[in-house]
Design a protein around this motif. Sequence first.
Motif, PDB file in Angstrom:
ATOM      1  N   ALA A 141      23.151 -39.452 -31.876  1.00 16.02           N
ATOM      2  CA  ALA A 141      22.680 -40.800 -31.573  1.00 16.02           C
ATOM      3  C   ALA A 141      21.182 -40.927 -31.819  1.00 16.02           C
ATOM      4  O   ALA A 141      20.721 -41.866 -32.485  1.00 16.02           O
ATOM      5  CB  ALA A 141      23.021 -41.150 -30.122  1.00 16.02           C
ATOM      6  N   LEU A 142      20.392 -39.991 -31.310  1.00 19.18           N
ATOM      7  CA  LEU A 142      18.948 -40.083 -31.487  1.00 19.18           C
ATOM      8  C   LEU A 142      18.564 -39.888 -32.943  1.00 19.18           C
ATOM      9  O   LEU A 142      17.624 -40.526 -33.443  1.00 19.18           O
ATOM     10  CB  LEU A 142      18.257 -39.040 -30.605  1.00 19.18           C
ATOM     11  CG  LEU A 142      16.727 -39.071 -30.625  1.00 19.18           C
ATOM     12  CD1 LEU A 142      16.205 -40.443 -30.231  1.00 19.18           C
ATOM     13  CD2 LEU A 142      16.160 -37.987 -29.711  1.00 19.18           C
ATOM     14  N   GLY A 143      19.297 -39.035 -33.652  1.00 21.61           N
ATOM     15  CA  GLY A 143      19.020 -38.875 -35.070  1.00 21.61           C
ATOM     16  C   GLY A 143      19.241 -40.160 -35.841  1.00 21.61           C
ATOM     17  O   GLY A 143      18.431 -40.534 -36.697  1.00 21.61           O
ATOM     18  N   ALA A 144      20.328 -40.861 -35.551  1.00 19.12           N
ATOM     19  CA  ALA A 144      20.588 -42.140 -36.222  1.00 19.12           C
ATOM     20  C   ALA A 144      19.514 -43.161 -35.896  1.00 19.12           C
ATOM     21  O   ALA A 144      19.073 -43.934 -36.756  1.00 19.12           O
ATOM     22  CB  ALA A 144      21.961 -42.658 -35.832  1.00 19.12           C
ATOM     23  N   PRO A 170      30.179 -36.864 -40.654  1.00 20.54           N
ATOM     24  CA  PRO A 170      29.020 -36.208 -40.058  1.00 20.54           C
ATOM     25  C   PRO A 170      28.592 -34.992 -40.873  1.00 20.54           C
ATOM     26  O   PRO A 170      29.330 -34.020 -40.985  1.00 20.54           O
ATOM     27  CB  PRO A 170      29.519 -35.808 -38.662  1.00 20.54           C
ATOM     28  CG  PRO A 170      30.650 -36.735 -38.376  1.00 20.54           C
ATOM     29  CD  PRO A 170      31.293 -37.008 -39.716  1.00 20.54           C
ATOM     30  N   ALA A 171      27.417 -35.048 -41.473  1.00 19.04           N
ATOM     31  CA  ALA A 171      26.903 -33.965 -42.312  1.00 19.04           C
ATOM     32  C   ALA A 171      25.654 -33.418 -41.638  1.00 19.04           C
ATOM     33  O   ALA A 171      24.584 -34.018 -41.707  1.00 19.04           O
ATOM     34  CB  ALA A 171      26.599 -34.482 -43.717  1.00 19.04           C
ATOM     35  N   LEU A 225      10.524 -31.405 -26.324  1.00 18.96           N
ATOM     36  CA  LEU A 225      11.532 -30.436 -26.757  1.00 18.96           C
ATOM     37  C   LEU A 225      12.938 -30.994 -26.574  1.00 18.96           C
ATOM     38  O   LEU A 225      13.823 -30.793 -27.424  1.00 18.96           O
ATOM     39  CB  LEU A 225      11.374 -29.139 -25.966  1.00 18.96           C
ATOM     40  CG  LEU A 225      10.105 -28.319 -26.226  1.00 18.96           C
ATOM     41  CD1 LEU A 225      10.089 -27.084 -25.339  1.00 18.96           C
ATOM     42  CD2 LEU A 225      10.004 -27.924 -27.690  1.00 18.96           C
ATOM     43  N   THR A 226      13.149 -31.707 -25.476  1.00 14.68           N
ATOM     44  CA  THR A 226      14.466 -32.287 -25.243  1.00 14.68           C
ATOM     45  C   THR A 226      14.820 -33.302 -26.317  1.00 14.68           C
ATOM     46  O   THR A 226      15.960 -33.335 -26.814  1.00 14.68           O
ATOM     47  CB  THR A 226      14.512 -32.946 -23.861  1.00 14.68           C
ATOM     48  OG1 THR A 226      14.200 -31.965 -22.861  1.00 14.68           O
ATOM     49  CG2 THR A 226      15.884 -33.528 -23.578  1.00 14.68           C
ATOM     50  N   MET A 227      13.868 -34.133 -26.703  1.00 16.54           N
ATOM     51  CA  MET A 227      14.126 -35.128 -27.740  1.00 16.54           C
ATOM     52  C   MET A 227      14.390 -34.464 -29.086  1.00 16.54           C
ATOM     53  O   MET A 227      15.265 -34.906 -29.845  1.00 16.54           O
ATOM     54  CB  MET A 227      12.949 -36.091 -27.846  1.00 16.54           C
ATOM     55  CG  MET A 227      12.746 -36.955 -26.600  1.00 16.54           C
ATOM     56  SD  MET A 227      11.342 -38.081 -26.734  1.00 16.54           S
ATOM     57  CE  MET A 227      11.935 -39.186 -28.021  1.00 16.54           C
ATOM     58  N   LEU A 228      13.665 -33.407 -29.410  1.00 16.31           N
ATOM     59  CA  LEU A 228      13.931 -32.685 -30.650  1.00 16.31           C
ATOM     60  C   LEU A 228      15.342 -32.095 -30.647  1.00 16.31           C
ATOM     61  O   LEU A 228      16.072 -32.185 -31.646  1.00 16.31           O
ATOM     62  CB  LEU A 228      12.895 -31.573 -30.837  1.00 16.31           C
ATOM     63  CG  LEU A 228      11.495 -31.999 -31.306  1.00 16.31           C
ATOM     64  CD1 LEU A 228      10.549 -30.817 -31.259  1.00 16.31           C
ATOM     65  CD2 LEU A 228      11.557 -32.572 -32.720  1.00 16.31           C
ATOM     66  N   ASP A 229      15.740 -31.498 -29.536  1.00 14.70           N
ATOM     67  CA  ASP A 229      17.072 -30.905 -29.457  1.00 14.70           C
ATOM     68  C   ASP A 229      18.162 -31.972 -29.520  1.00 14.70           C
ATOM     69  O   ASP A 229      19.229 -31.761 -30.118  1.00 14.70           O
ATOM     70  CB  ASP A 229      17.202 -30.095 -28.165  1.00 14.70           C
ATOM     71  CG  ASP A 229      16.307 -28.854 -28.164  1.00 14.70           C
ATOM     72  OD1 ASP A 229      15.888 -28.446 -29.272  1.00 14.70           O
ATOM     73  OD2 ASP A 229      16.031 -28.330 -27.082  1.00 14.70           O
ATOM     74  N   ALA A 231      17.940 -34.849 -31.100  1.00 11.72           N
ATOM     75  CA  ALA A 231      18.004 -35.344 -32.474  1.00 11.72           C
ATOM     76  C   ALA A 231      18.725 -34.357 -33.377  1.00 11.72           C
ATOM     77  O   ALA A 231      19.495 -34.765 -34.266  1.00 11.72           O
ATOM     78  CB  ALA A 231      16.597 -35.621 -32.996  1.00 11.72           C
ATOM     79  N   TRP A 232      18.513 -33.066 -33.165  1.00 17.67           N
ATOM     80  CA  TRP A 232      19.157 -32.053 -34.001  1.00 17.67           C
ATOM     81  C   TRP A 232      20.570 -31.737 -33.532  1.00 17.67           C
ATOM     82  O   TRP A 232      21.281 -30.997 -34.183  1.00 17.67           O
ATOM     83  CB  TRP A 232      18.300 -30.782 -34.001  1.00 17.67           C
ATOM     84  CG  TRP A 232      17.486 -30.598 -35.248  1.00 17.67           C
ATOM     85  CD1 TRP A 232      17.788 -29.801 -36.308  1.00 17.67           C
ATOM     86  CD2 TRP A 232      16.254 -31.240 -35.573  1.00 17.67           C
ATOM     87  NE1 TRP A 232      16.811 -29.887 -37.273  1.00 17.67           N
ATOM     88  CE2 TRP A 232      15.842 -30.767 -36.857  1.00 17.67           C
ATOM     89  CE3 TRP A 232      15.438 -32.157 -34.933  1.00 17.67           C
ATOM     90  CZ2 TRP A 232      14.677 -31.189 -37.472  1.00 17.67           C
ATOM     91  CZ3 TRP A 232      14.273 -32.575 -35.541  1.00 17.67           C
ATOM     92  CH2 TRP A 232      13.904 -32.101 -36.796  1.00 17.67           C
ATOM     93  N   GLY A 233      21.002 -32.276 -32.405  1.00 14.67           N
ATOM     94  CA  GLY A 233      22.340 -32.016 -31.906  1.00 14.67           C
ATOM     95  C   GLY A 233      22.500 -30.671 -31.238  1.00 14.67           C
ATOM     96  O   GLY A 233      23.616 -30.138 -31.186  1.00 14.67           O
TER      97      GLY A 233
END
Length: 525
Positions: A141-144, A170-171, A225-229, A231-233
């Motif tokens: 979700a955050l990545g999108a 999902p790629a 760090l939480t937001m990075l994780d 976004a990366w799933g």
Amino acid sequence: MLWVGFHFPSLSLEAFSALLGHERAGEPIALQAQHRIAAVNAAAAEGGVKAGMKRATALALVPELILGTADPLRDAEALQAAAHALLAFSPTVVPAPPHGLLIEVQASLRCFGGLARLWQRLAEALAPLGHRWQRASAPTALGALLLAREAHQADPPAALTRSPLCLAEPAWDDLHQRLWRLPAAALATDASALAQFEAMGLRTLGDLRRQPRAGLARRFGPELLTMLDRAWGLVPDPLEPIAPPLRFLSHADLWARADHTEALLAGAQVLLARLLAWAQARHARVQSFVLLLHHESRLRANSQGEAGAHVSRLEIMLAEPTGDAQHLHAVLRERLAREPLAAPVLSLSLACDAPVLGPPPNGELFPSQAGQREGLLRLVERLQARLGPEAVQRLAVQADHRPERANARQSFTAPDKTASFTFATPGATPNATLSALPARLTRPAWLLAQPQPLMERQARPCLAGQPLHLLAGPERIETGWWDGDLVCRDYFIAQPADGPLLWIYRVRPAPPQGEPGWFLHGRFG
């Protein structure tokens, strides 16, 4: 999972511009906050007006500039309307204020015919709201959402299927590569964090990922760090989807006071678009709504006290529920044209308490927009033209006490159309609709084609070997002597040990020995 992120870069300006009407769309428009320009349209930008500029400077450059005030509440209602439009395609829609939305569409792809077709349907649903958007899809979700925010331009409706940000599946590798190149400012929580990113040479999210996690947490806190994780799933990302409210209520402040009805239509059209988006989210149609006109208080004559003295109430009732925005707008225009304004109007509110739930009526094998607009009478007329007048029949009540002759099928002819259907009238209630029916039904609606003989044991009728308990009766019917089909019966309501109530009768006079005297004629329930 496949998430789609929507970012509305000009939501605030578009929400304000929609209240001005289409005739002012090409004029220079800007929003101000704390005496500084917050957003400008293309016409204002051509005149040299920029975001961050002082209000006086902007007016000196473009004297005809239309200035509005940035309103977070107006933006929130516009974003909510867009969320309601997306709820028609997936139950998982998550707001990402102030200008973003997330929708999970993996389970909807098969229902709507694949990703390309879903893009087209989403574009059609968002089009009436008049917003430009940037969108991207990703397994997280955050990545999108991050990819949608950093898109260079909004996807035009005609090019939705050619967007480079579409992922059919999902790629993860593709997601990580695109996130790696995004600017680090996408995760900056404030200006100080952005300044530290620039001072440390952290230009992209990939640069942040290369840094030691302990050092990032010490400098910027564990939230980064939480937001990075997320976004990366790498960690779960629990989100709370929204649900459309049971009652619709939306408000719109007009840019200038309206002295005539034409000036109200721009704001009313915005509210109607939001109403239909809400109705589609609830899979419903609109049959009635209330438009409230908030007048300028010092010019409003107060003859009823202070409570409600400055508000005019317009109730709109339709003969049939509809989801057609043009029809609703036309009805409202006609109503406003014959409604004199007691005083200039400053704002509008629109409320709907009772949507008509369920899919729209469909008179064809497959739904179409034309078929949904047609009422029941139009459908009958088309069937008569296609199949012949005798092929379309209706049930008609016959003046005969014999149950098997109390109704019959007749041709649906033009003079009988008004008697064959009952349409809801404005203000009608369910009790009024059923007022012609008796308080208690003593005859079942389901009659057997041929009465079924019943066994008799000790002068009591039996069904399947079990005696029946007589609850009501007898109802004597003795008629038909004039046409040679004499009927002499005593009808009873009976109840078996288990099962629905039965309608049975006993023939009169008593039949000869060995012939059945009790018969089952109908069932209740």
